[in-house]
Design a protein around this motif. Structure first.
Motif, mmCIF file in Angstrom:
data_model
loop_
_atom_site.group_PDB
_atom_site.id
_atom_site.type_symbol
_atom_site.label_atom_id
_atom_site.label_comp_id
_atom_site.label_asym_id
_atom_site.label_seq_id
_atom_site.Cartn_x
_atom_site.Cartn_y
_atom_site.Cartn_z
ATOM 1 N N VAL A 43 42.312 43.879 47.529
ATOM 2 C CA VAL A 43 42.475 42.661 46.814
ATOM 3 C C VAL A 43 43.581 42.076 46.549
ATOM 4 N N GLU A 44 43.432 40.548 46.239
ATOM 5 C CA GLU A 44 44.439 39.685 46.460
ATOM 6 C C GLU A 44 45.100 39.945 45.185
ATOM 7 N N GLU A 45 46.624 40.027 45.376
ATOM 8 C CA GLU A 45 47.374 40.265 44.085
ATOM 9 C C GLU A 45 47.237 39.230 43.064
ATOM 10 N N SER A 46 46.948 38.119 43.672
ATOM 11 C CA SER A 46 46.936 36.953 42.727
ATOM 12 C C SER A 46 45.681 36.865 41.886
ATOM 13 N N ASP A 47 44.574 37.455 42.387
ATOM 14 C CA ASP A 47 43.425 37.675 41.592
ATOM 15 C C ASP A 47 43.775 38.725 40.636
ATOM 16 N N ILE A 48 44.302 39.680 40.806
ATOM 17 C CA ILE A 48 44.748 40.722 39.700
ATOM 18 C C ILE A 48 45.637 40.042 38.582
ATOM 19 N N SER A 49 46.525 39.246 39.129
ATOM 20 C CA SER A 49 47.373 38.589 37.900
ATOM 21 C C SER A 49 46.590 37.506 37.373
ATOM 22 N N ASP A 50 45.681 36.865 37.961
ATOM 23 C CA ASP A 50 44.846 35.830 37.411
ATOM 24 C C ASP A 50 44.136 36.420 36.290
ATOM 25 N N ILE A 51 43.217 37.526 36.708
ATOM 26 C CA ILE A 51 42.372 38.186 35.500
ATOM 27 C C ILE A 51 43.299 38.706 34.363
ATOM 28 N N ILE A 52 44.478 39.210 34.763
ATOM 29 C CA ILE A 52 45.326 39.858 33.582
ATOM 30 C C ILE A 52 45.876 38.463 32.893
ATOM 31 N N GLY A 53 46.073 37.356 33.247
ATOM 32 C CA GLY A 53 46.718 36.438 32.697
ATOM 33 C C GLY A 53 45.503 35.786 31.755
ATOM 34 N N PHE A 54 44.212 35.741 32.295
ATOM 35 C CA PHE A 54 42.915 35.269 31.726
ATOM 36 C C PHE A 54 42.941 36.361 30.162
ATOM 37 N N LEU A 55 42.817 37.390 30.313
ATOM 38 C CA LEU A 55 42.733 38.437 29.319
ATOM 39 C C LEU A 55 43.862 38.173 28.198
#
Length: 190
Positions: A43-55
């Motif tokens: 999983v791309e780390e940026s996708d994880i940081s993006d969804i956490i940022g969204f939350l």
């Protein structure tokens, strides 16, 4: 779980219900990411940081901020207790949700721990799914019984100001675009 259909003419409540739909979509993205990680897939780390940022920005600061700063105080002013009952439960769950977001963040940076991340996701998804159902089915109908049309009209305007100061002009659309991109990539995995 589907968001509650808009069945009220109350713009403030409809706004919150609509936002719940976006949060439920974010939960689907989280489950898809966790599913990939549990399967040993990348999983791309940026996708994880993006969804956490969204939350953190949309679900917590913007949405929960509207509830905590505007709706809940109005309900307390109408006679509901702050430390117990529906308002107290919602406030406690918001705090638990923040703790689970922090656990997702801690388990993903500086090095991803897939098992810890997936466990935090599971807790968050379960908590927020039940939380949204309680708000849509219990708290919001109760609010419509105890608050006046004028209070809701003022609240709707205050929601707009809160969103503008918290998220900023044009950012709301960017956040929904991000969510849609992540949905296409991960939500089909569950």
């Amino acid at each position: 779980m589907k968001p509650k259909e808009e069945t009220t003419m109350n713009r403030a409540i409809n706004d919150l219900v609509h936002e719940h739909g976006s949060v439920l979509l974010a939960l689907q993205v989280l489950k898809g990411i966790a599913s990939r990680l549990e399967a040993g897939e990348a999983v791309e780390e940026s996708d994880i940081s993006d969804i956490i940022g969204f939350l953190k920005l949309f679900a917590d600061r913007c949405h929960h901020g509207k509830e905590e700063g505007l709706l809940f105080p109005a309900l307390v002013g109408a006679g509901l207790p702050k430390g117990s009952g529906p308002v107290g439960v919602m406030l406690q769950e918001h705090e638990r949700a923040r703790g689970l977001i922090a656990a997702m963040e801690a388990s993903s940076f500086p090095k991803l721990d897939p098992a810890r991340f997936a466990a935090a996701v599971e807790g968050y998804v379960d908590l927020l799914g039940r939380h949204i159902a309680k708000e849509n089915d219990i708290l919001f109908p109760l609010a419509e019984k105890v608050l006046t049309e004028r209070q809701f009209a003022e609240m709707g305007e205050a929601f707009d100001r809160h969103e503008a100061s918290t998220v900023g002009a044009g950012r709301h659309e960017e956040l929904h675009g991000l969510l849609e991109r992540l949905r296409a990539k991960y939500a089909g995995r569950i």
